[in-house]
Design an enzyme around this catalytic site. Structure first.
Site, PDB file in Angstrom:
ATOM      1  N   GLY A   1      15.641  91.920 -41.520  1.00  0.00           N
ATOM      2  CA  GLY A   1      14.434  92.182 -40.724  1.00  0.00           C
ATOM      3  C   GLY A   1      14.684  91.846 -39.254  1.00  0.00           C
ATOM      4  O   GLY A   1      15.794  91.444 -38.877  1.00  0.00           O
TER       5      GLY A   1
ATOM      6  N   ASP B   1      15.257  89.214 -54.512  1.00  0.00           N
ATOM      7  CA  ASP B   1      13.825  89.403 -54.301  1.00  0.00           C
ATOM      8  C   ASP B   1      13.154  88.032 -54.413  1.00  0.00           C
ATOM      9  O   ASP B   1      13.247  87.381 -55.467  1.00  0.00           O
ATOM     10  CB  ASP B   1      13.320  90.379 -55.380  1.00  0.00           C
ATOM     11  N   ILE B   2      12.502  87.586 -53.335  1.00  0.00           N
ATOM     12  CA  ILE B   2      11.972  86.211 -53.342  1.00  0.00           C
ATOM     13  C   ILE B   2      10.813  86.012 -54.316  1.00  0.00           C
ATOM     14  O   ILE B   2      10.384  84.891 -54.547  1.00  0.00           O
ATOM     15  CB  ILE B   2      11.561  85.721 -51.931  1.00  0.00           C
TER      16      ILE B   2
ATOM     17  N   ALA C   1       9.037  88.971 -45.607  1.00  0.00           N
ATOM     18  CA  ALA C   1       7.577  89.127 -45.714  1.00  0.00           C
ATOM     19  C   ALA C   1       7.240  90.599 -45.815  1.00  0.00           C
ATOM     20  O   ALA C   1       8.048  91.464 -45.483  1.00  0.00           O
ATOM     21  CB  ALA C   1       6.893  88.536 -44.475  1.00  0.00           C
TER      22      ALA C   1
ATOM     23  N   THR D   1       5.232  92.764 -43.778  1.00  0.00           N
ATOM     24  CA  THR D   1       4.642  92.671 -42.438  1.00  0.00           C
ATOM     25  C   THR D   1       3.820  93.909 -42.068  1.00  0.00           C
ATOM     26  O   THR D   1       3.190  93.928 -41.013  1.00  0.00           O
ATOM     27  CB  THR D   1       5.752  92.481 -41.381  1.00  0.00           C
TER      28      THR D   1
ATOM     29  N   THR E   1       2.180  83.692 -38.408  1.00  0.00           N
ATOM     30  CA  THR E   1       1.637  84.687 -37.493  1.00  0.00           C
ATOM     31  C   THR E   1       0.289  84.288 -36.879  1.00  0.00           C
ATOM     32  O   THR E   1      -0.459  83.503 -37.472  1.00  0.00           O
ATOM     33  CB  THR E   1       1.440  86.013 -38.281  1.00  0.00           C
TER      34      THR E   1
ATOM     35  N   TYR F   1      -3.114  90.625 -44.799  1.00  0.00           N
ATOM     36  CA  TYR F   1      -1.856  90.089 -44.243  1.00  0.00           C
ATOM     37  C   TYR F   1      -2.055  88.644 -43.781  1.00  0.00           C
ATOM     38  O   TYR F   1      -1.308  87.738 -44.173  1.00  0.00           O
ATOM     39  CB  TYR F   1      -1.397  90.975 -43.084  1.00  0.00           C
TER      40      TYR F   1
ATOM     41  N   LYS G   1      -0.447  85.282 -45.461  1.00  0.00           N
ATOM     42  CA  LYS G   1       0.461  84.442 -44.672  1.00  0.00           C
ATOM     43  C   LYS G   1      -0.057  83.000 -44.627  1.00  0.00           C
ATOM     44  O   LYS G   1       0.722  82.058 -44.684  1.00  0.00           O
ATOM     45  CB  LYS G   1       0.614  85.000 -43.242  1.00  0.00           C
TER      46      LYS G   1
ATOM     47  N   TRP H   1       3.279  89.346 -31.707  1.00  0.00           N
ATOM     48  CA  TRP H   1       3.788  90.519 -30.987  1.00  0.00           C
ATOM     49  C   TRP H   1       5.316  90.457 -30.851  1.00  0.00           C
ATOM     50  O   TRP H   1       5.858  90.589 -29.732  1.00  0.00           O
ATOM     51  CB  TRP H   1       3.130  90.617 -29.613  1.00  0.00           C
TER      52      TRP H   1
HETATM   53  N1  NAP Z   1       6.855  91.131 -36.197  1.00  0.00           N
HETATM   54  C1  NAP Z   1       5.894  90.378 -35.660  1.00  0.00           C
HETATM   55  O1  NAP Z   1       5.213  90.754 -34.692  1.00  0.00           O
HETATM   56  C2  NAP Z   1       5.649  89.003 -36.209  1.00  0.00           C
HETATM   57  C3  NAP Z   1       4.768  88.198 -35.513  1.00  0.00           C
HETATM   58  C4  NAP Z   1       4.533  86.940 -35.988  1.00  0.00           C
HETATM   59  C5  NAP Z   1       5.143  86.516 -37.152  1.00  0.00           C
HETATM   60  N2  NAP Z   1       5.979  87.324 -37.845  1.00  0.00           N
HETATM   61  C6  NAP Z   1       6.547  86.806 -39.097  1.00  0.00           C
HETATM   62  O2  NAP Z   1       7.955  86.689 -38.962  1.00  0.00           O
HETATM   63  C7  NAP Z   1       8.586  86.970 -40.201  1.00  0.00           C
HETATM   64  C8  NAP Z   1       9.647  88.024 -40.015  1.00  0.00           C
HETATM   65  O3  NAP Z   1       9.082  89.120 -39.331  1.00  0.00           O
HETATM   66  P1  NAP Z   1       9.953  90.406 -38.958  1.00  0.00           P
HETATM   67  O4  NAP Z   1       9.272  91.059 -37.831  1.00  0.00           O
HETATM   68  O5  NAP Z   1      11.395  90.034 -38.897  1.00  0.00           O
HETATM   69  O6  NAP Z   1       9.671  91.274 -40.294  1.00  0.00           O
HETATM   70  P2  NAP Z   1      10.458  92.519 -40.864  1.00  0.00           P
HETATM   71  O7  NAP Z   1      11.313  93.134 -39.819  1.00  0.00           O
HETATM   72  O8  NAP Z   1       9.426  93.345 -41.568  1.00  0.00           O
HETATM   73  O9  NAP Z   1      11.430  91.859 -41.947  1.00  0.00           O
HETATM   74  C9  NAP Z   1      10.976  91.349 -43.175  1.00  0.00           C
HETATM   75  C10 NAP Z   1      12.121  91.411 -44.150  1.00  0.00           C
HETATM   76  O10 NAP Z   1      11.680  90.893 -45.403  1.00  0.00           O
HETATM   77  C11 NAP Z   1      12.214  91.722 -46.418  1.00  0.00           C
HETATM   78  N3  NAP Z   1      11.468  91.605 -47.662  1.00  0.00           N
HETATM   79  C12 NAP Z   1      10.305  92.191 -47.992  1.00  0.00           C
HETATM   80  N4  NAP Z   1       9.968  91.873 -49.241  1.00  0.00           N
HETATM   81  C13 NAP Z   1      10.935  91.047 -49.719  1.00  0.00           C
HETATM   82  C14 NAP Z   1      11.162  90.404 -50.961  1.00  0.00           C
HETATM   83  N5  NAP Z   1      10.303  90.530 -51.987  1.00  0.00           N
HETATM   84  N6  NAP Z   1      12.275  89.645 -51.106  1.00  0.00           N
HETATM   85  C15 NAP Z   1      13.153  89.514 -50.091  1.00  0.00           C
HETATM   86  N7  NAP Z   1      13.002  90.106 -48.894  1.00  0.00           N
HETATM   87  C16 NAP Z   1      11.896  90.870 -48.706  1.00  0.00           C
HETATM   88  C17 NAP Z   1      12.111  93.116 -45.826  1.00  0.00           C
HETATM   89  O11 NAP Z   1      12.915  94.029 -46.544  1.00  0.00           O
HETATM   90  P3  NAP Z   1      12.457  95.595 -46.574  1.00  0.00           P
HETATM   91  O12 NAP Z   1      12.444  96.048 -45.153  1.00  0.00           O
HETATM   92  O13 NAP Z   1      13.520  96.201 -47.419  1.00  0.00           O
HETATM   93  O14 NAP Z   1      11.095  95.613 -47.194  1.00  0.00           O
HETATM   94  C18 NAP Z   1      12.588  92.857 -44.399  1.00  0.00           C
HETATM   95  O15 NAP Z   1      13.995  92.930 -44.314  1.00  0.00           O
HETATM   96  C19 NAP Z   1       7.460  87.340 -41.171  1.00  0.00           C
HETATM   97  O16 NAP Z   1       7.107  86.184 -41.895  1.00  0.00           O
HETATM   98  C20 NAP Z   1       6.312  87.725 -40.276  1.00  0.00           C
HETATM   99  O17 NAP Z   1       5.078  87.463 -40.902  1.00  0.00           O
HETATM  100  C21 NAP Z   1       6.267  88.568 -37.372  1.00  0.00           C
END
Ligand code: NAP
Length: 283
Positions: free
Chosen positions: A11, A37-38, A61, A63, A102, A126, A130, A151
């Site tokens: 991710g 898979d978590i 997650a 997301t 988040t 969501y 979380k 963001w």
């Molecule tokens: N992006 C934002 O703006 C933001 C803001 C605040 C907080 N966060 C938090 O930061 C964290 C990471 O965000 P990110 O932007 O890096 O998210 P991301 O790019 O969507 O990456 C999430 C990763 O988790 C994987 N995943 C989904 N289901 C899973 C499962 N059951 N077992 C193992 N892996 C799994 C996804 O795989 P697939 O792609 O194959 O589904 C993806 O590789 C999350 O907790 C999110 O809530 C994000």
């Protein structure tokens, strides 16, 4: 050598952590959904037992906020129970755990940046899932860092990349009106995560770049830095058919970071500049 398990390693944030860490100092276990898979409790416990990490960083997650609304069971399975499973492992093997969270745990109606001591009140599946993940981590471990950000942009689907893609295709781009936040680069988040895991300063942190802006201002800055033009319009989330309304006011106050004075986040404009420049070099 520190053994770090990066969960959700493909991710945006998982990728950035891998880019920033020094492989001479850290032994890394990368897993994503394909490898592990978590939500599969026994497999997660088995992986932890065999590899015995010192630190678990949970970047995995669901997301996609629209998907969470459509499929709450999936959202809770991954965002809440997945975090629980990793916490059980952390507690069993004595590891520190980093749980990414988040601004969506807040209601987004405040007129001041949310600090770690403000009450949560998530309005979306969501956000609720979380928050449930955060609670499990608190329940099952004490050596935890819960890091709430907002963001985030990096290597993946995010607002900054969508603006750049639309500019390449010369499309008209509709920006959600009325949303205020603090754009934060995945790389800056990765840097602070790698700093915090070396400390014993456990607890919940708000971690965003300094300053704040509207989506419109962010889009304008992206275009300016990339030297591109694009016709922007503003539209309500209803007009944009967003099934999960995001918090309108998503600004977090990095209160704890400020008072313990261990780390200073850059301004969002400086981080964005670094990101766009790196993207242009990569082509
Ligand atoms: N992006 C934002 O703006 C933001 C803001 C605040 C907080 N966060 C938090 O930061 C964290 C990471 O965000 P990110 O932007 O890096 O998210 P991301 O790019 O969507 O990456 C999430 C990763 O988790 C994987 N995943 C989904 N289901 C899973 C499962 N059951 N077992 C193992 N892996 C799994 C996804 O795989 P697939 O792609 O194959 O589904 C993806 O590789 C999350 O907790 C999110 O809530 C994000």
């Amino acid at each position: 050598m520190l053994k770090v398990w990066i969960v959700g390693s493909s991710g945006q944030i998982g990728t950035a952590i891998n880019e920033v860490l020094d492989p001479m100092e850290i032994e890394v276990f990368d897993t994503d959904k394909n490898e592990l898979d978590i939500t599969q409790t026994d497999e997660v416990l088995h992986f932890g037992d065999i590899n015995r990490p010192n630190v678990i960083i949970n970047c995995a997650a669901i997301t996609d906020t629209a998907l969470c609304e459509k499929n709450p069971e999936l959202a809770y399975r991954v965002n809440a129970l997945g975090a629980r499973n990793l916490s059980i492992v952390a507690s069993k093997v004595g590891a520190k755990i980093v749980q990414l969270s988040t601004d969506d745990v807040f209601d987004g109606i405040a007129n001041h940046p949310y600090s770690e001591f403000d009450d949560t009140n998530p309005q979306t599946v969501y956000g609720r899932s979380k928050r449930a993940g955060e609670n499990y981590v608190k329940e099952f471990t004490h050596k935890h860092f819960i890091i709430r950000s907002s963001w985030v942009y990096g290597n993946g689907d995010n607002f900054v990349n969508r603006v750049l893609k639309a500019a390449e295709k010369r499309e008209l781009f509709a920006v959600p009106v009325g949303e205020i936040g603090a754009p934060t680069s995945a790389k800056d988040l990765a840097r602070i995560i790698l700093h915090l895991i070396e400390t014993n300063e456990y607890g919940t942190y708000h971690v965003t770049c300094k300053g704040s802006c509207s989506r419109y201002e962010l889009a304008k800055e992206v275009l300016k830095l990339a030297g591109k033009t694009l016709q922007l319009t503003e539209a309500s989330s209803v007009a944009l058919e967003q099934p999960a309304v995001r918090p309108a006011y998503a600004v977090l106050d990095n209160f704890i970071l400020r008072i313990i004075d261990v780390y200073d986040m850059p301004h969002w404009k400086d981080s964005l500049k670094e990101y766009i420049e790196e993207r242009m070099v990569r082509g």
